[in-house]
Design a protein around this motif. Structure first.
Motif, PDB file in Angstrom:
ATOM      1  N   ALA A  75      28.122  31.194  35.895  1.00 22.26           N
ATOM      2  CA  ALA A  75      29.546  31.157  35.516  1.00 22.26           C
ATOM      3  C   ALA A  75      30.356  32.006  36.480  1.00 22.26           C
ATOM      4  O   ALA A  75      29.871  33.019  37.002  1.00 22.26           O
ATOM      5  CB  ALA A  75      29.737  31.658  34.095  1.00 22.26           C
ATOM      6  N   VAL A  76      31.593  31.580  36.689  1.00 21.08           N
ATOM      7  CA  VAL A  76      32.557  32.348  37.490  1.00 21.08           C
ATOM      8  C   VAL A  76      33.861  32.363  36.706  1.00 21.08           C
ATOM      9  O   VAL A  76      34.281  31.332  36.168  1.00 21.08           O
ATOM     10  CB  VAL A  76      32.767  31.713  38.885  1.00 21.08           C
ATOM     11  N   LEU A  77      34.473  33.542  36.611  1.00 25.28           N
ATOM     12  CA  LEU A  77      35.773  33.654  35.942  1.00 25.28           C
ATOM     13  C   LEU A  77      36.853  33.395  36.970  1.00 25.28           C
ATOM     14  O   LEU A  77      36.763  33.813  38.131  1.00 25.28           O
ATOM     15  CB  LEU A  77      35.916  35.042  35.315  1.00 25.28           C
ATOM     16  N   LEU A  78      37.902  32.748  36.524  1.00 24.42           N
ATOM     17  CA  LEU A  78      38.922  32.247  37.435  1.00 24.42           C
ATOM     18  C   LEU A  78      40.281  32.744  36.963  1.00 24.42           C
ATOM     19  O   LEU A  78      40.609  32.625  35.780  1.00 24.42           O
ATOM     20  CB  LEU A  78      38.855  30.713  37.377  1.00 24.42           C
ATOM     21  N   ASP A  79      40.984  33.380  37.861  1.00 20.70           N
ATOM     22  CA  ASP A  79      42.351  33.829  37.605  1.00 20.70           C
ATOM     23  C   ASP A  79      42.409  35.009  36.634  1.00 20.70           C
ATOM     24  O   ASP A  79      42.852  36.088  36.970  1.00 20.70           O
ATOM     25  CB  ASP A  79      43.210  32.662  37.066  1.00 20.70           C
ATOM     26  N   ARG A  80      41.972  34.827  35.412  1.00 22.50           N
ATOM     27  CA  ARG A  80      41.943  35.917  34.436  1.00 22.50           C
ATOM     28  C   ARG A  80      40.495  36.348  34.276  1.00 22.50           C
ATOM     29  O   ARG A  80      39.683  35.622  33.751  1.00 22.50           O
ATOM     30  CB  ARG A  80      42.500  35.457  33.075  1.00 22.50           C
ATOM     31  N   GLY A  81      40.165  37.495  34.821  1.00 19.25           N
ATOM     32  CA  GLY A  81      38.768  37.918  34.846  1.00 19.25           C
ATOM     33  C   GLY A  81      38.466  38.910  33.750  1.00 19.25           C
ATOM     34  O   GLY A  81      39.277  39.164  32.858  1.00 19.25           O
ATOM     35  N   HIS A  82      37.244  39.415  33.830  1.00 20.54           N
ATOM     36  CA  HIS A  82      36.836  40.477  32.913  1.00 20.54           C
ATOM     37  C   HIS A  82      35.718  41.222  33.608  1.00 20.54           C
ATOM     38  O   HIS A  82      34.630  40.692  33.786  1.00 20.54           O
ATOM     39  CB  HIS A  82      36.346  39.909  31.580  1.00 20.54           C
ATOM     40  N   SER A  83      36.016  42.430  34.069  1.00 18.07           N
ATOM     41  CA  SER A  83      35.063  43.148  34.942  1.00 18.07           C
ATOM     42  C   SER A  83      33.711  43.269  34.242  1.00 18.07           C
ATOM     43  O   SER A  83      33.627  43.481  33.037  1.00 18.07           O
ATOM     44  CB  SER A  83      35.617  44.546  35.237  1.00 18.07           C
ATOM     45  N   GLY A  84      32.682  43.047  35.045  1.00 14.84           N
ATOM     46  CA  GLY A  84      31.336  43.304  34.539  1.00 14.84           C
ATOM     47  C   GLY A  84      30.714  42.124  33.817  1.00 14.84           C
ATOM     48  O   GLY A  84      29.541  42.130  33.491  1.00 14.84           O
ATOM     49  N   VAL A  85      31.513  41.076  33.574  1.00 11.60           N
ATOM     50  CA  VAL A  85      30.907  39.922  32.891  1.00 11.60           C
ATOM     51  C   VAL A  85      30.384  38.948  33.932  1.00 11.60           C
ATOM     52  O   VAL A  85      29.214  38.637  34.005  1.00 11.60           O
ATOM     53  CB  VAL A  85      31.951  39.223  31.975  1.00 11.60           C
ATOM     54  N   HIS A  86      31.260  38.475  34.753  1.00 14.01           N
ATOM     55  CA  HIS A  86      30.860  37.570  35.844  1.00 14.01           C
ATOM     56  C   HIS A  86      31.826  37.779  36.997  1.00 14.01           C
ATOM     57  O   HIS A  86      32.861  38.423  36.838  1.00 14.01           O
ATOM     58  CB  HIS A  86      30.923  36.111  35.375  1.00 14.01           C
ATOM     59  N   ALA A  87      31.485  37.229  38.130  1.00 16.80           N
ATOM     60  CA  ALA A  87      32.396  37.316  39.286  1.00 16.80           C
ATOM     61  C   ALA A  87      33.739  36.696  38.914  1.00 16.80           C
ATOM     62  O   ALA A  87      33.804  35.751  38.117  1.00 16.80           O
ATOM     63  CB  ALA A  87      31.795  36.577  40.477  1.00 16.80           C
ATOM     64  N   THR A  88      34.793  37.281  39.461  1.00 15.35           N
ATOM     65  CA  THR A  88      36.144  36.758  39.217  1.00 15.35           C
ATOM     66  C   THR A  88      36.772  36.330  40.539  1.00 15.35           C
ATOM     67  O   THR A  88      36.669  37.050  41.539  1.00 15.35           O
ATOM     68  CB  THR A  88      37.027  37.841  38.560  1.00 15.35           C
ATOM     69  N   VAL A  89      37.406  35.180  40.525  1.00 12.81           N
ATOM     70  CA  VAL A  89      38.162  34.704  41.687  1.00 12.81           C
ATOM     71  C   VAL A  89      39.629  34.692  41.284  1.00 12.81           C
ATOM     72  O   VAL A  89      39.999  34.042  40.302  1.00 12.81           O
ATOM     73  CB  VAL A  89      37.714  33.291  42.114  1.00 12.81           C
ATOM     74  N   GLY A  90      40.445  35.475  41.984  1.00 11.35           N
ATOM     75  CA  GLY A  90      41.866  35.553  41.603  1.00 11.35           C
ATOM     76  C   GLY A  90      42.657  36.292  42.651  1.00 11.35           C
ATOM     77  O   GLY A  90      42.206  36.451  43.793  1.00 11.35           O
ATOM     78  N   VAL A  91      43.849  36.741  42.245  1.00  7.91           N
ATOM     79  CA  VAL A  91      44.674  37.557  43.154  1.00  7.91           C
ATOM     80  C   VAL A  91      44.734  38.974  42.597  1.00  7.91           C
ATOM     81  O   VAL A  91      44.338  39.226  41.453  1.00  7.91           O
ATOM     82  CB  VAL A  91      46.096  36.966  43.281  1.00  7.91           C
ATOM     83  N   ASP A  92      45.272  39.877  43.372  1.00  2.00           N
ATOM     84  CA  ASP A  92      45.468  41.254  42.890  1.00  2.00           C
ATOM     85  C   ASP A  92      46.727  41.239  42.032  1.00  2.00           C
ATOM     86  O   ASP A  92      47.855  41.267  42.547  1.00  2.00           O
ATOM     87  CB  ASP A  92      45.625  42.197  44.091  1.00  2.00           C
ATOM     88  N   GLN A  93      46.535  41.194  40.721  1.00  6.18           N
ATOM     89  CA  GLN A  93      47.661  40.987  39.809  1.00  6.18           C
ATOM     90  C   GLN A  93      48.631  42.173  39.821  1.00  6.18           C
ATOM     91  O   GLN A  93      49.844  41.991  39.755  1.00  6.18           O
ATOM     92  CB  GLN A  93      47.127  40.760  38.382  1.00  6.18           C
ATOM     93  N   GLU A  94      48.081  43.379  39.907  1.00 12.02           N
ATOM     94  CA  GLU A  94      48.949  44.573  39.921  1.00 12.02           C
ATOM     95  C   GLU A  94      49.789  44.565  41.188  1.00 12.02           C
ATOM     96  O   GLU A  94      51.002  44.817  41.159  1.00 12.02           O
ATOM     97  CB  GLU A  94      48.084  45.849  39.838  1.00 12.02           C
ATOM     98  N   ALA A  95      49.187  44.187  42.297  1.00  9.96           N
ATOM     99  CA  ALA A  95      49.929  44.155  43.567  1.00  9.96           C
ATOM    100  C   ALA A  95      51.007  43.081  43.536  1.00  9.96           C
ATOM    101  O   ALA A  95      52.096  43.259  44.101  1.00  9.96           O
ATOM    102  CB  ALA A  95      48.958  43.898  44.717  1.00  9.96           C
ATOM    103  N   ALA A  96      50.739  41.995  42.838  1.00  6.43           N
ATOM    104  CA  ALA A  96      51.747  40.927  42.740  1.00  6.43           C
ATOM    105  C   ALA A  96      52.983  41.437  42.000  1.00  6.43           C
ATOM    106  O   ALA A  96      54.122  41.217  42.426  1.00  6.43           O
ATOM    107  CB  ALA A  96      51.159  39.713  42.027  1.00  6.43           C
TER     108      ALA A  96
END
Ligand code: RIB
Length: 332
Positions: free
Chosen positions: A139-160
């Motif tokens: 599984a891969v998390l997309l856009d809305r991740g959750h650290s430590g569960v699976h890899a996340t592919v997204g943007v740096d939301q805080e920086a945005a």
């Protein structure tokens, strides 16, 4: 019905050779395999996908769960995933991503029973003990991740959120309101944190009175905008946590005859196509939406092939200038 026997007869080969070719297994030359597949197509042979899946231990199927397909962000994300699924001859199952864990659990369990090869999830409702829900399904998390569960592919939301607010500060605005995303979403918290960091770095107040919560939809942007303008009438700029919220706020400004950008500057996040056609066109921090989908699918396939975890992937955002932000005091 055309069977493997018919194909073998037509090719003058053994059933074993024909089965190996039809199931993509080794043991027949490339030329022979191509001849077998061509003959099978000409005869109208239909592969038994269940049988093939059992042999290949792969269903050639992945699942993608996304919330709110009425938001143009998500269909664009799906297109990115689909492009890579097509390149790899994968069937893509598209499901609704529930925002509550109790609905998500049985949905993931059903996908595991279906033996999908992998799962892509826009994770609105993951909590710490949900890693096990995926079982041994990649599984891969997309856009809305959750650290430590699976890899996340997204943007740096805080920086945005930070970049959006910095753009307003650079235009001279010092009273900048924020229409936040849904309180239960980590992306909303991250963007709000970016807004706060930009204001605090500029020595400006970033109190609660400058924030109203939306729902990532037009209605929430309109409603939160009313709350903000009634509470803080001296705002000269608003950063909305996503484009649909910003569009709802633009509609409110029009209703109240507040001229955008002359009297009110507005910026969003996402870069959906619709943002180019609002009046005025919305300035926004654009996410590489289709690329996010494609990168997430590639990460999932890498995880399936390697049978091991893969790293997070963070893609860059970019300012998409529109006409909804103007320097305070009116000059362009
Ligand atoms: O507009 C929908 C929002 O939800 C986007 O900003 C995207 O990041 C998703 O999390």
């Amino acid at each position: 019905m055309v069977t493997v026997y018919d194909v073998a007869q037509a090719c003058g080969l053994s059933i074993a050779s024909v089965s190996r070719a039809l199931n993509g297994q080794v043991g027949v030359s490339q030329a022979t395999a191509e001849r077998i597949l061509r003959t099978a197509d000409e005869l109208g042979y239909q592969r038994n996908e269940v049988a093939r899946s059992l042999v290949a231990k792969s269903t050639q199927t992945i699942a993608l769960l996304v919330p709110d397909i009425t938001n143009p962000f998500f269909p664009e994300l799906v297109k990115g995933v689909q492009s890579v699924a097509d390149e790899n001859d994968l069937l893509l199952l598209l499901l609704d991503a529930p925002t509550d864990a109790e609905t998500l659990r049985p949905r993931l369990a059903a996908l595991r029973r279906k033996q999908v090869d992998g799962i892509l999830l826009v994770a609105s409702a993951l909590d710490d003990d949900m890693a096990h829900l995926f079982g041994d399904t990649p599984a891969v998390l997309l856009d809305r991740g959750h650290s430590g569960v699976h890899a996340t592919v997204g943007v740096d939301q805080e920086a945005a959120g930070y970049d959006a607010t910095r753009h307003l500060l650079a235009a001279g605005h010092i009273r900048i309101g924020h229409i936040a995303g849904p309180a239960e979403l980590s992306v909303a918290h991250a963007r709000r944190a970016g807004w706060r960091r930009a204001l605090e770095e500029a020595g400006l107040p970033a109190g609660e009175e400058l924030v109203a919560s939306g729902d990532f939809e037009e209605e929430g942007g309109h409603r939160a905008g009313q709350e903000l303008l009634d509470r803080v009438p001296d705002l000269t700029a608003v950063f909305a946590a996503n484009d649909l919220s910003a569009i709802g706020f633009l509609a409110l400004c029009a209703e109240r005859s507040i001229r955008v950008p002359d009297e009110m500057s507005v910026i969003g996040i996402d870069g959906i196509e619709l943002a180019r056609y609002t009046t005025p066109a919305l300035t926004t921090i654009a996410q590489p939406i289709r690329e996010l989908g494609a990168a997430a699918c590639r990460s999932l396939l890498a995880q399936i092939d390697a049978d091991s975890s893969v790293p997070d992937v963070t893609l860059p955002t970019v300012l998409m200038p529109g006409a909804s932000v103007r320097a305070r005091g009116g000059s362009r």
